[in-house]
Design a protein around this motif. Structure first.
Motif, PDB file in Angstrom:
ATOM      1  N   GLU A  77      30.069   9.590 -30.775  1.00  0.00           N
ATOM      2  CA  GLU A  77      30.380   8.230 -30.325  1.00  0.00           C
ATOM      3  C   GLU A  77      30.435   7.259 -31.497  1.00  0.00           C
ATOM      4  O   GLU A  77      31.302   6.395 -31.555  1.00  0.00           O
ATOM      5  CB  GLU A  77      29.342   7.758 -29.300  1.00  0.00           C
ATOM      6  CG  GLU A  77      29.472   8.404 -27.945  1.00  0.00           C
ATOM      7  CD  GLU A  77      28.358   8.002 -26.991  1.00  0.00           C
ATOM      8  OE1 GLU A  77      27.630   7.027 -27.284  1.00  0.00           O
ATOM      9  OE2 GLU A  77      28.210   8.673 -25.950  1.00  0.00           O
ATOM     10  N   GLN A 115      22.577  18.808 -28.564  1.00  0.00           N
ATOM     11  CA  GLN A 115      23.809  18.359 -27.908  1.00  0.00           C
ATOM     12  C   GLN A 115      23.789  16.843 -27.662  1.00  0.00           C
ATOM     13  O   GLN A 115      24.815  16.182 -27.778  1.00  0.00           O
ATOM     14  CB  GLN A 115      24.036  19.118 -26.596  1.00  0.00           C
ATOM     15  CG  GLN A 115      24.379  20.586 -26.780  1.00  0.00           C
ATOM     16  CD  GLN A 115      25.609  20.811 -27.661  1.00  0.00           C
ATOM     17  OE1 GLN A 115      26.583  20.064 -27.611  1.00  0.00           O
ATOM     18  NE2 GLN A 115      25.541  21.839 -28.487  1.00  0.00           N
ATOM     19  N   ASP A 116      22.596  16.309 -27.340  1.00  0.00           N
ATOM     20  CA  ASP A 116      22.475  14.860 -27.166  1.00  0.00           C
ATOM     21  C   ASP A 116      22.736  14.145 -28.485  1.00  0.00           C
ATOM     22  O   ASP A 116      23.422  13.124 -28.530  1.00  0.00           O
ATOM     23  CB  ASP A 116      21.079  14.482 -26.643  1.00  0.00           C
ATOM     24  CG  ASP A 116      20.822  15.012 -25.238  1.00  0.00           C
ATOM     25  OD1 ASP A 116      21.812  15.285 -24.519  1.00  0.00           O
ATOM     26  OD2 ASP A 116      19.633  15.159 -24.876  1.00  0.00           O
ATOM     27  N   LYS A 127      26.415  14.263 -29.306  1.00  0.00           N
ATOM     28  CA  LYS A 127      27.160  13.292 -28.514  1.00  0.00           C
ATOM     29  C   LYS A 127      27.023  11.890 -29.108  1.00  0.00           C
ATOM     30  O   LYS A 127      28.003  11.147 -29.216  1.00  0.00           O
ATOM     31  CB  LYS A 127      26.643  13.311 -27.070  1.00  0.00           C
ATOM     32  CG  LYS A 127      27.653  12.834 -26.058  1.00  0.00           C
ATOM     33  CD  LYS A 127      27.111  12.977 -24.646  1.00  0.00           C
ATOM     34  CE  LYS A 127      27.312  14.413 -24.195  1.00  0.00           C
ATOM     35  NZ  LYS A 127      27.000  14.618 -22.776  1.00  0.00           N
TER      36      LYS A 127
END
Length: 175
Positions: free
Chosen positions: A20, A12-13, A16
């Motif tokens: 971005e 999930q990191d 993300k």
């Protein structure tokens, strides 16, 4: 949309960080079989594959590539590479894909334009020759002039003069 295929706990990191960088939504799949299901259901611009997962499930790899469609594949070893490196590789791959699609579109456009130009030239020449037939009925002449006008309009829309010198058009006045 981008599909991220990894079983790492920090997926999930990574998703993300990729979102971005690319400004595209990211879908995460922890297994190759789930990834195949997602690929069958939706179109993706890129598929980011964790090399460790590919090595662990080699039988599923072919199904992934079969269902990727036009998505660009980015392979990375997430255990070694950080999210920043994966993001750079993804951004680079998406740029290449965009460039390749643009070049392919331009090539297809040139080919179509060339084919249409040849056809329009032949149409204009045929109209000109038909209008030169002696004792042509007025109704036929009117229809041929309408076809000629449409062909000239198409030539103008293509942005090409069909013959380069405009000589293929039918003269307005008939002797």
């Amino acid at each position: 949309m981008i599909l991220l295929i990894t079983s790492l706990t920090k997926s999930q990191d990574c998703a993300k960080a990729l979102e971005e960088v690319t400004s595209e939504p990211i879908r995460v799949s922890a297994t190759l079989s789930n990834a195949v299901t997602q690929l069958q259901a939706q179109e993706f611009s890129a598929v980011v594959l964790d090399q460790l997962l590919l090595d662990a499930e080699p039988n599923e790899v072919e199904a992934i590539f079969k269902h990727m469609g036009s998505a660009v594949a980015v392979h990375s070893n997430f255990a070694v590479s950080g999210a920043e490196r994966v993001a750079r590789e993804l951004r680079s791959a998406l740029y290449r894909r965009k460039r390749e699609l643009s070049l392919a579109r331009q090539d297809a456009e040139r080919t179509l334009r060339s084919e249409l130009t040849d056809t329009i030239t032949a149409l204009l020449l045929s109209c000109e020759m038909a209008l030169d037939v002696p004792n042509l009925p007025l109704f036929a002449e009117t229809k041929l002039r309408a076809v000629d006008a449409l062909a000239k309009e198409m030539r103008t829309k293509l942005g090409d003069s069909a013959t380069g010198d405009g000589s293929a058009g039918v003269a307005l006045a008939r002797s």
